[in-house]
Design an enzyme around this catalytic site. Sequence first.
Site, PDB file in Angstrom:
ATOM      1  N   GLU A  81      53.600  -2.431 -15.854  1.00 20.57           N
ATOM      2  CA  GLU A  81      54.833  -2.668 -16.261  1.00 20.57           C
ATOM      3  C   GLU A  81      55.455  -1.507 -16.960  1.00 20.57           C
ATOM      4  O   GLU A  81      55.497  -1.659 -18.386  1.00 20.57           O
ATOM      5  CB  GLU A  81      55.526  -3.869 -16.729  1.00 20.57           C
ATOM      6  CG  GLU A  81      55.014  -5.003 -15.842  1.00 20.57           C
ATOM      7  CD  GLU A  81      55.887  -6.209 -16.141  1.00 20.57           C
ATOM      8  OE1 GLU A  81      56.596  -6.653 -15.273  1.00 20.57           O
ATOM      9  OE2 GLU A  81      55.842  -6.636 -17.418  1.00 20.57           O
ATOM     10  N   LYS A 138      61.120 -15.517 -18.401  1.00 24.96           N
ATOM     11  CA  LYS A 138      61.317 -15.198 -19.745  1.00 24.96           C
ATOM     12  C   LYS A 138      62.142 -16.329 -20.446  1.00 24.96           C
ATOM     13  O   LYS A 138      62.101 -17.566 -20.072  1.00 24.96           O
ATOM     14  CB  LYS A 138      62.308 -13.912 -20.091  1.00 24.96           C
ATOM     15  CG  LYS A 138      61.539 -12.948 -19.323  1.00 24.96           C
ATOM     16  CD  LYS A 138      62.066 -11.270 -19.256  1.00 24.96           C
ATOM     17  CE  LYS A 138      61.372 -10.334 -18.694  1.00 24.96           C
ATOM     18  NZ  LYS A 138      61.663  -9.066 -18.430  1.00 24.96           N
ATOM     19  N   GLU A 162      57.641  -6.845 -24.138  1.00 24.45           N
ATOM     20  CA  GLU A 162      58.526  -7.556 -25.070  1.00 24.45           C
ATOM     21  C   GLU A 162      57.824  -8.173 -26.141  1.00 24.45           C
ATOM     22  O   GLU A 162      58.375  -8.320 -27.225  1.00 24.45           O
ATOM     23  CB  GLU A 162      59.548  -8.621 -24.293  1.00 24.45           C
ATOM     24  CG  GLU A 162      60.661  -7.909 -23.404  1.00 24.45           C
ATOM     25  CD  GLU A 162      60.919  -8.491 -22.022  1.00 24.45           C
ATOM     26  OE1 GLU A 162      60.791  -9.833 -21.862  1.00 24.45           O
ATOM     27  OE2 GLU A 162      61.335  -8.012 -21.238  1.00 24.45           O
ATOM     28  N   GLY A 189      64.007  -4.419 -16.409  1.00 27.10           N
ATOM     29  CA  GLY A 189      65.506  -4.983 -16.805  1.00 27.10           C
ATOM     30  C   GLY A 189      66.424  -3.960 -16.579  1.00 27.10           C
ATOM     31  O   GLY A 189      67.502  -4.122 -17.031  1.00 27.10           O
ATOM     32  N   HIS A 195      52.758  -8.876 -22.757  1.00 25.61           N
ATOM     33  CA  HIS A 195      54.185  -8.404 -22.050  1.00 25.61           C
ATOM     34  C   HIS A 195      54.788  -7.372 -22.979  1.00 25.61           C
ATOM     35  O   HIS A 195      54.701  -7.387 -24.266  1.00 25.61           O
ATOM     36  CB  HIS A 195      55.050  -9.209 -21.869  1.00 25.61           C
ATOM     37  CG  HIS A 195      56.089  -9.024 -20.838  1.00 25.61           C
ATOM     38  ND1 HIS A 195      57.335  -8.455 -21.736  1.00 25.61           N
ATOM     39  CD2 HIS A 195      56.388  -9.220 -19.540  1.00 25.61           C
ATOM     40  CE1 HIS A 195      58.293  -8.067 -20.649  1.00 25.61           C
ATOM     41  NE2 HIS A 195      57.836  -8.402 -19.396  1.00 25.61           N
ATOM     42  N   ASN A 222      58.506 -14.105 -13.788  1.00 25.81           N
ATOM     43  CA  ASN A 222      58.506 -14.409 -15.211  1.00 25.81           C
ATOM     44  C   ASN A 222      59.972 -14.561 -15.628  1.00 25.81           C
ATOM     45  O   ASN A 222      60.773 -13.803 -15.691  1.00 25.81           O
ATOM     46  CB  ASN A 222      58.044 -13.062 -15.817  1.00 25.81           C
ATOM     47  CG  ASN A 222      58.341 -13.076 -17.388  1.00 25.81           C
ATOM     48  OD1 ASN A 222      58.437 -14.170 -18.028  1.00 25.81           O
ATOM     49  ND2 ASN A 222      58.099 -11.803 -17.816  1.00 25.81           N
ATOM     50  N   SER A 249      62.021  -4.165 -12.640  1.00 25.96           N
ATOM     51  CA  SER A 249      63.019  -4.222 -11.641  1.00 25.96           C
ATOM     52  C   SER A 249      62.952  -4.414 -10.103  1.00 25.96           C
ATOM     53  O   SER A 249      63.354  -3.840  -9.288  1.00 25.96           O
ATOM     54  CB  SER A 249      63.975  -2.644 -11.828  1.00 25.96           C
ATOM     55  OG  SER A 249      64.408  -2.739 -13.079  1.00 25.96           O
TER      56      SER A 249
HETATM   57  P1  PGA Z   1      62.404  -7.260 -14.568  1.00 22.82           P
HETATM   58  O1  PGA Z   1      61.241  -7.890 -15.660  1.00 22.82           O
HETATM   59  O2  PGA Z   1      62.170  -7.583 -13.138  1.00 22.82           O
HETATM   60  O3  PGA Z   1      63.646  -8.216 -15.068  1.00 22.82           O
HETATM   61  O4  PGA Z   1      62.622  -5.893 -14.807  1.00 22.82           O
HETATM   62  C1  PGA Z   1      59.870  -7.638 -15.194  1.00 22.82           C
HETATM   63  C2  PGA Z   1      59.311  -8.133 -16.269  1.00 22.82           C
HETATM   64  O5  PGA Z   1      59.559  -7.990 -17.559  1.00 22.82           O
HETATM   65  O6  PGA Z   1      58.142  -8.856 -16.250  1.00 22.82           O
END
Ligand code: PGA
Length: 264
Positions: free
Chosen positions: A177, A11, A98, A183, A96, A9, A223
């Site tokens: 997640e 983003k 976010e 992140g 997601h 992803n 992560s």
């Molecule tokens: P990350 O993001 O691997 O940077 O923690 C995962 C995600 O938000 O899909």
Amino acid sequence: MRRPLIVGNWKMNTTLSDAVVLANSVKRAAEDLDSVEIVLCPPFVWLVPLAENLENAPKNLTLGAQNMWFADSGAMTGEISPIMIKDLVKYVILGHSERRSHFGESNALINDKIHAAFTHGLTPIVCVGELKKLQEEKRGRGRPNRTDTKSDVNHQLEEALKGVSKEKAEKIIVAYEPVWAIGTGHAATGGYAATVIEKLRQVFAKKYSKSLSERVRILYGGSVDSKNVQEFMYQPEIDGVLAGGSSLKAKEFIAVCREAAGRQ
Ligand code: PGA
């Protein structure tokens, strides 16, 4: 046997040239990684050039979108409809965290999007995750001492599955997640993620059937990198990973895929 799935992803990152270089590197590497399926989810604007670039890519490498609106067209300034992406991508990430937190997406809206994805032949990758750590976890591959998964996560999945037929539910990909792991560099342990994922499978078992719950692919995200991906792949409950930050560096993402495919 559920085929492992590795989703990158991206983003809101990459320029067009970054995107092309990254996708081409993964394309070259994908050839000898056919035991895993790899999905790249770039920003919308790079979907057209990348779809062209990946036309002759190995079959195990496809594109996904990071989001979409549910209606086919209309007065929705700034939005992208399933019709616009359906010939470019196989998958679409929906719900997601976010999107839930920054754009206020509700379970009901996410459910509408899931139905729209199926209407247009897209496979939804539905994200669910709790905001706060539910418990102290034990590091390593052991099981956590105590798991309280009554929270949000099961509820998010139940709401996502509203009105979804058995035939379609089977195709859904779920990405567990935990928001606290996204992140932050603090991934969940494999044992913790597996315990939550086991509960998510029970949601499918209860609503549909046990055998369906055993066929659905459920990923872990938060992560993930080349050093910890094995910890998740090692768990029989976990069918792959959704990687954010680590999917932006070709070498690192290819290492994640290689580790997941059991290649050093
Ligand atoms: P990350 O993001 O691997 O940077 O923690 C995962 C995600 O938000 O899909």
